[in-house]
Design an enzyme around this catalytic site. Structure first.
Site, PDB file in Angstrom:
ATOM      1  N   LEU A 123      -0.004  -4.629  11.536  1.00 14.95           N
ATOM      2  CA  LEU A 123       1.088  -4.499  12.496  1.00 14.95           C
ATOM      3  C   LEU A 123       1.297  -3.041  12.893  1.00 14.95           C
ATOM      4  O   LEU A 123       1.364  -2.709  14.066  1.00 14.95           O
ATOM      5  CB  LEU A 123       2.377  -5.075  11.893  1.00 14.95           C
ATOM      6  CG  LEU A 123       3.678  -4.834  12.668  1.00 14.95           C
ATOM      7  CD1 LEU A 123       3.613  -5.484  14.047  1.00 14.95           C
ATOM      8  CD2 LEU A 123       4.884  -5.356  11.878  1.00 14.95           C
ATOM      9  N   THR A 156      -2.775  -1.645   4.336  1.00 16.84           N
ATOM     10  CA  THR A 156      -3.102  -1.829   2.918  1.00 16.84           C
ATOM     11  C   THR A 156      -4.271  -2.794   2.760  1.00 16.84           C
ATOM     12  O   THR A 156      -4.320  -3.852   3.394  1.00 16.84           O
ATOM     13  CB  THR A 156      -1.881  -2.382   2.164  1.00 16.84           C
ATOM     14  OG1 THR A 156      -0.793  -1.464   2.290  1.00 16.84           O
ATOM     15  CG2 THR A 156      -2.200  -2.577   0.688  1.00 16.84           C
ATOM     16  N   GLN A 335      14.497  12.681 -15.990  1.00 14.96           N
ATOM     17  CA  GLN A 335      15.542  13.483 -16.624  1.00 14.96           C
ATOM     18  C   GLN A 335      15.645  13.186 -18.114  1.00 14.96           C
ATOM     19  O   GLN A 335      15.798  14.101 -18.933  1.00 14.96           O
ATOM     20  CB  GLN A 335      16.890  13.218 -15.937  1.00 14.96           C
ATOM     21  CG  GLN A 335      17.930  14.302 -16.171  1.00 14.96           C
ATOM     22  CD  GLN A 335      17.567  15.615 -15.480  1.00 14.96           C
ATOM     23  OE1 GLN A 335      16.687  15.643 -14.618  1.00 14.96           O
ATOM     24  NE2 GLN A 335      18.202  16.691 -15.886  1.00 14.96           N
ATOM     25  N   GLY A 338      12.796  14.774 -19.755  1.00 14.68           N
ATOM     26  CA  GLY A 338      12.792  16.226 -19.658  1.00 14.68           C
ATOM     27  C   GLY A 338      11.442  16.749 -19.212  1.00 14.68           C
ATOM     28  O   GLY A 338      10.800  16.204 -18.315  1.00 14.68           O
ATOM     29  N   GLU A 362       7.160  -2.079   4.616  1.00 17.36           N
ATOM     30  CA  GLU A 362       7.796  -3.371   4.896  1.00 17.36           C
ATOM     31  C   GLU A 362       9.245  -3.190   5.356  1.00 17.36           C
ATOM     32  O   GLU A 362      10.112  -4.017   5.091  1.00 17.36           O
ATOM     33  CB  GLU A 362       7.664  -4.324   3.706  1.00 17.36           C
ATOM     34  CG  GLU A 362       6.206  -4.597   3.382  1.00 17.36           C
ATOM     35  CD  GLU A 362       5.951  -5.868   2.597  1.00 17.36           C
ATOM     36  OE1 GLU A 362       6.793  -6.777   2.647  1.00 17.36           O
ATOM     37  OE2 GLU A 362       4.906  -5.942   1.938  1.00 17.36           O
ATOM     38  N   SER A 365      14.383   1.946   4.529  1.00 16.96           N
ATOM     39  CA  SER A 365      15.771   1.659   4.158  1.00 16.96           C
ATOM     40  C   SER A 365      16.701   1.681   5.359  1.00 16.96           C
ATOM     41  O   SER A 365      17.628   0.870   5.469  1.00 16.96           O
ATOM     42  CB  SER A 365      16.249   2.662   3.100  1.00 16.96           C
ATOM     43  OG  SER A 365      15.609   2.436   1.858  1.00 16.96           O
TER      44      SER A 365
END
Length: 381
Positions: A123, A156, A335, A338, A362, A365
């Protein structure tokens, strides 16, 4: 497949496969940018290429909820492994499952289910990314064929694909999605070529390519659905695919949380495991809460779609939340670990890079937000 015991047994087998065969070679796949052929053959034997293909065509015939449960379990490993069969289960096959005629299904679905045929969904173009209705690839009717010309981007599995579902504009005078049609295009047709794999930020072992169509003659019987129905095909496929991708996000998040718990329980500072410190606990708690919420959304949306409901809104909301969630979980994992999370030895930095794409493909956001708002306004709240 509707028997809970059978599904549970399949998930148990997949969990062992992930733990014993996939996780030990994650580093190798990242370094070589290739999933070993022997592993792909094992995936075929497990039926992973046919999870969503109806049993009458040789697949496992899972419902979307069942598929999501399998994918969550499978994705406790590097997501590049999932990409090996992901297009066969999702966007590369579902247009054919939902809109194909009996001759098309009989010709292609059995080999898709077995993994003999690898599929890809074409697409995206240079000028048709988030604006997916602006497809410029042309399909011109010439007797009993359509002649395709254009270039698709970031496709893909294109380098391995035997069959492409291609969106091309059949009516240049109609703007937007209404002028687009869908076609099943075998990779060996003259004029079809695939570019070199792109160098990517993450998910080494999964490959994306340009696909070039130069006067590719596609038989009329390879059109998927009616002329002008291609954008509808694409959007229906993507609604389903967004639930699948959300399940991937949940699986990776669960893996990251388990890794955080294990590391924090062993790593000592100030004379005690860092898991005893409340600020570490807070990061683990936030990650667990968000992962549970995303998982509930995935299964709820999948059940609604299995029941025949329109889930355009729910699929977009699920994909938005789950993809953003796994990004936050991966960030917290770095985090918690570390310095060890920043170097390659523990694989956390690799997963941090791997999950970044989930907020983009796909439907980015921001596109999910637009869909959610549009559909909410339509429904009146």
């Amino acid at each position: 497949m509707t028997d809970p015991d059978t599904l549970s047994a399949l998930i148990d087998v997949i969990q062992r496969f992930v733990a014993e065969r996939l996780r030990p070679i994650e580093g190798l796949v990242s370094e070589t940018d290739e999933v070993p052929g022997s592993i792909i053959e094992e995936m075929k034997q497990l039926g992973l290429f046919g999870l969503s293909i109806p049993e009458s065509y040789g697949g496992l015939g899972l419902s979307l909820e069942e598929e999501a449960r399998v994918i969550v379990a499978f994705c406790h490993t590097a997501p590049a492994f999932r990409s090996t069969f992901g297009t066969n289960v999702g966007i590369g096959s579902q247009g054919l499952v939902m809109f194909g005629d009996e001759a098309q299904k009989a010709r292609w679905l059995p080999s898709i289910a077995s993994g003999e045929t690898i599929t890809a969904f074409a697409l995206t173009e240079a000028e048709a990314g988030s604006d997916s209705a602006s497809v410029q690839t042309r399909a011109v009717r010439d007797g009993d064929h359509y002649v395709l010309n254009g270039v698709k981007r970031y496709i893909t599995n294109a380098g391995r694909a035997n069959l492409f579902t291609v969106m091309a504009r059949t009516d240049p005078n109609t703007k937007g999605g209404a002028g687009v049609s869908a076609f099943l295009v075998p990779a060996d047709l003259p004029g079809l070529s695939v570019g070199k794999p792109e160098k990517k930020m993450g998910q080494q072992g999964a490959h994306i390519h340009d696909v070039v169509f130069e006067d590719v003659r596609v038989p009329v019987e390879n059109r998927l659905g009616a002329e002008g129905e291609g954008f509808t095909v694409a959007m229906r496929v993507l609604d389903r695919g967004r639930v699948h991708i959300s399940a991937v996000c949940v699986g990776v998040a669960e893996r990251l949380i388990a890794d955080c718990v294990a590391y924090a329980s062993e790593r000592k500072q100030f004379g005690q495991p860092i898991a005893s410190f409340q600020l570490i606990q807070a990061m683990i708690a936030d990650s667990k809460t968000e992962a549970l919420a995303a998982k509930a959304l995935v299964f709820d949306t999948a059940r609604k779609r299995d029941a025949g409901a329109n889930v355009t809104l729910e699929a977009a909301a699920t994909k938005l939340f789950a993809s953003e969630m796994v990004g936050r979980v991966a960030d917290r994992a770095v985090q918690v670990f570390g310095g060890a999370g920043y170097v390659a030895d523990y694989g956390i930095e690799r997963l941090y890079r791997d999950v970044r794409i989930f907020r983009i493909y796909e439907g980015a956001s921001q596109i999910q937000q637009l869909i959610i708002a549009r559909e909410t306004l339509k429904r009146g709240g």
